[in-house]
Design a protein around this motif. Structure first.
Motif, PDB file in Angstrom:
ATOM      1  N   LEU A   1     -21.102   5.589 -13.731  1.00 27.40           N
ATOM      2  CA  LEU A   1     -19.798   6.260 -13.683  1.00 27.40           C
ATOM      3  C   LEU A   1     -19.966   7.717 -13.251  1.00 27.40           C
ATOM      4  O   LEU A   1     -19.180   8.242 -12.452  1.00 27.40           O
ATOM      5  CB  LEU A   1     -19.118   6.208 -15.059  1.00 27.40           C
ATOM      6  N   GLU A   2     -21.025   8.351 -13.747  1.00 25.47           N
ATOM      7  CA  GLU A   2     -21.277   9.752 -13.371  1.00 25.47           C
ATOM      8  C   GLU A   2     -21.566   9.863 -11.872  1.00 25.47           C
ATOM      9  O   GLU A   2     -21.136  10.820 -11.225  1.00 25.47           O
ATOM     10  CB  GLU A   2     -22.442  10.327 -14.188  1.00 25.47           C
ATOM     11  N   ALA A   3     -22.266   8.851 -11.344  1.00 26.14           N
ATOM     12  CA  ALA A   3     -22.579   8.867  -9.909  1.00 26.14           C
ATOM     13  C   ALA A   3     -21.298   8.790  -9.071  1.00 26.14           C
ATOM     14  O   ALA A   3     -21.249   9.261  -7.942  1.00 26.14           O
ATOM     15  CB  ALA A   3     -23.516   7.713  -9.565  1.00 26.14           C
ATOM     16  N   GLN A   4     -20.228   8.209  -9.695  1.00 28.96           N
ATOM     17  CA  GLN A   4     -18.931   8.158  -8.989  1.00 28.96           C
ATOM     18  C   GLN A   4     -18.125   9.440  -9.214  1.00 28.96           C
ATOM     19  O   GLN A   4     -16.949   9.518  -8.877  1.00 28.96           O
ATOM     20  CB  GLN A   4     -18.085   6.996  -9.518  1.00 28.96           C
ATOM     21  N   GLY A   5     -18.731  10.422  -9.875  1.00 25.99           N
ATOM     22  CA  GLY A   5     -18.056  11.696 -10.085  1.00 25.99           C
ATOM     23  C   GLY A   5     -17.328  11.817 -11.422  1.00 25.99           C
ATOM     24  O   GLY A   5     -16.649  12.818 -11.671  1.00 25.99           O
ATOM     25  N   ARG A   6     -17.442  10.823 -12.295  1.00 24.59           N
ATOM     26  CA  ARG A   6     -16.762  10.890 -13.600  1.00 24.59           C
ATOM     27  C   ARG A   6     -17.587  11.711 -14.588  1.00 24.59           C
ATOM     28  O   ARG A   6     -18.810  11.751 -14.505  1.00 24.59           O
ATOM     29  CB  ARG A   6     -16.568   9.472 -14.157  1.00 24.59           C
ATOM     30  N   ASP A   7     -16.874  12.355 -15.539  1.00 26.80           N
ATOM     31  CA  ASP A   7     -17.558  13.137 -16.561  1.00 26.80           C
ATOM     32  C   ASP A   7     -17.711  12.271 -17.816  1.00 26.80           C
ATOM     33  O   ASP A   7     -16.731  11.723 -18.308  1.00 26.80           O
ATOM     34  CB  ASP A   7     -16.721  14.391 -16.866  1.00 26.80           C
ATOM     35  N   VAL A   8     -18.947  12.132 -18.305  1.00 22.54           N
ATOM     36  CA  VAL A   8     -19.183  11.282 -19.483  1.00 22.54           C
ATOM     37  C   VAL A   8     -19.910  12.100 -20.560  1.00 22.54           C
ATOM     38  O   VAL A   8     -20.882  12.796 -20.260  1.00 22.54           O
ATOM     39  CB  VAL A   8     -20.046  10.040 -19.113  1.00 22.54           C
ATOM     40  N   VAL A   9     -19.425  12.032 -21.806  1.00 23.74           N
ATOM     41  CA  VAL A   9     -20.154  12.631 -22.928  1.00 23.74           C
ATOM     42  C   VAL A   9     -21.071  11.539 -23.484  1.00 23.74           C
ATOM     43  O   VAL A   9     -20.610  10.445 -23.819  1.00 23.74           O
ATOM     44  CB  VAL A   9     -19.196  13.120 -24.042  1.00 23.74           C
ATOM     45  N   HIS A  10     -22.345  11.856 -23.588  1.00 29.11           N
ATOM     46  CA  HIS A  10     -23.324  10.845 -24.010  1.00 29.11           C
ATOM     47  C   HIS A  10     -23.546  10.862 -25.516  1.00 29.11           C
ATOM     48  O   HIS A  10     -24.163  11.780 -26.041  1.00 29.11           O
ATOM     49  CB  HIS A  10     -24.663  11.085 -23.299  1.00 29.11           C
ATOM     50  N   LEU A  11     -23.031   9.834 -26.183  1.00 31.04           N
ATOM     51  CA  LEU A  11     -23.293   9.694 -27.628  1.00 31.04           C
ATOM     52  C   LEU A  11     -23.986   8.360 -27.884  1.00 31.04           C
ATOM     53  O   LEU A  11     -23.916   7.817 -28.977  1.00 31.04           O
ATOM     54  CB  LEU A  11     -21.979   9.759 -28.419  1.00 31.04           C
ATOM     55  N   GLU A  12     -24.613   7.811 -26.841  1.00 34.34           N
ATOM     56  CA  GLU A  12     -25.182   6.467 -26.983  1.00 34.34           C
ATOM     57  C   GLU A  12     -26.666   6.457 -27.347  1.00 34.34           C
ATOM     58  O   GLU A  12     -27.114   5.592 -28.089  1.00 34.34           O
ATOM     59  CB  GLU A  12     -24.929   5.616 -25.716  1.00 34.34           C
TER      60      GLU A  12
END
Ligand code: PLP
Length: 391
Positions: free
Chosen positions: A27-38
């Motif tokens: 998803l990040e590679a598509q430009g989306r911002d992700v908060v990583h809590l995994e």
């Protein structure tokens, strides 16, 4: 051409955290911002003195094979650290140094379990326990950990699951994914059962330094337990050294010898330079350990208070490790549905409670080993996701 696998491979599970990480990165590679809590790893860098010791070791020529069970100096330092922190009396020859704590699980199950045996493991719990029990051919028997019992196991239930077939009991305190901690009286009662049924206990104490109240107690200190407890611990969580791959087991009786044989047959030995870094970690200054713990405590309070302010979510205060395990049944969605929605629509990577066993339904695991700014961003997004599903 597809290669035909040995049938045992069908019994091998995996760890969802790594799969969710891959989806989040896509998803990040598509430009989306992700908060990583995994992912369950400290976001801190390894303390400088440890990095320097590792780099120096490489320059000094610690680049060869070494003893399968680990460097004598490190085995001695580990025995003395464990005895000092738990009040046990292990000798260095009971220590086997491994590339991470995880291989201790792998080796113990291979060495002790086979078809006809049963092994009891926590549910929800670290997914590799069940995976490796299945792989060994033994039958895995999950023991549910419930929110109403602060995610401690129920002693009567444990008693009802134990039989002549029970060979191994796995404990994990402080626990992944719940942050729950077994109290001294729990451990005393579990020890009595283990002695009565002649069961070996694998005590996964990898989060022992990440305890926010009271003192860490090991079941190895209970009467009759020194000769039937395997302690698993390591450097990943305490010293922010996940990528170095350094852990260890402390083994009762002469079990260290067959475990070392599994080391010879698999990886030969743990990297020498990494072991030298581990020696510095244990014998050098410890101020970073306390600093990390205090940072995790602040983040725990921030995330748990924030989650409890969201209508439809409730979260008990974890006593150790760096995970929050909120109850999300108020959203009306299953754990998996809500975790997928959080990732795909709201940019928060979290794990479904069911990644840790069937008893994890109705929960999410959020790793708070990330900055306070990220936690605040994630909380706002979780609140949006809950409003969206409840609207
Ligand atoms: N045990 C538990 C409960 C864990 O959560 C982990 C890592 O996530 C491990 C053991 C293994 O850690 P490592 O192999 O990095 O030492």
């Amino acid at each position: 051409m597809s290669v035909e696998l040995a049938s045992r491979m069908q019994r091998l599970g995996t760890e969802t955290a790594f799969e969710v990480l891959v989806r989040a990165r896509a998803l990040e590679a598509q430009g989306r911002d992700v908060v990583h809590l995994e992912i369950g790893e400290p976001d801190f860098d390894t303390p400088e003195n440890i990095v320097e010791a590792g780099a120096r070791a490489l320059r000094e020529g610690w680049t060869h094979y070494g003893p399968a069970a680990g460097l004598p100096d490190l085995r001695e330092a580990i025995a003395s650290y464990v005895n000092g922190s738990r009040g046990t009396s292990y000798t260095p020859d009971q220590v086997v140094v491994t590339p991470g704590g995880k291989p201790v699980m792998f080796f113990v199950m291979l060495a002790l379990l086979e078809r006809g045996h049963e092994a009891i493991y926590p549910d929800p719990g670290f997914p590799i326990y069940g995976s490796m029990i299945d792989f060994s051919g033994a039958k895995g028997v999950p023991i549910p950990l419930r929110e109403e019992n602060d995610f401690r196991l129920d002693i009567d239930e444990l008693a009802s699951l134990m039989s002549d077939r029970t060979r191994l009991l796995i404990l994990n305190s402080p626990a992944n994914p719940t942050g729950g901690v077994l109290e001294r009286e729990d451990l005393a009662a579990i020890a009595e059962l283990a002695v009565k049924h002649d069961v070996i206990v694998l005590s996964d104490e990898i989060y022992s330094e990440l305890l926010y109240e009271g003192e860490h107690v090991s079941i190895a200190t209970m009467p009759g337990m020194a000769e039937r407890t395997i302690i698993l611990d390591g450097f990943s969580k305490t010293y922010a050294m996940t990528g170095w791959r350094l852990g260890y087991g402390l083994f009762p009786g002469d079990l260290a010898a067959p475990i070392s044989k599994l080391m010879v047959n698999s990886v030969s030995c743990t990297s020498m330079a990494v072991q030298r870094a581990g020696l510095e970690a244990l014998t050098g200054p410890q101020d970073k350990v306390a600093e990390f713990r205090e940072a995790f405590r602040r983040r725990r309070d921030l995330i748990v208070n924030g989650l409890n302010e969201i209508e439809g979510i409730s979260c008990v205060l974890p006593k150790g490790a760096f995970y929050a395990f909120p109850n999300i049944t108020g959203t009306g969605r299953s754990s998996k549905e809500f975790a997928d929605l959080l990732l795909e629509e709201h940019g928060v990577a979290a794990l479904a409670g069911t990644s840790f066993g069937a008893a994890g339904e109705g929960y999410l695991r959020l790793s708070y080993a990330t900055s306070e700014a990220n936690i605040e961003k994630a909380l706002a997004r979780v609140a949006d996701a809950v409003s969206a599903v409840r609207a």
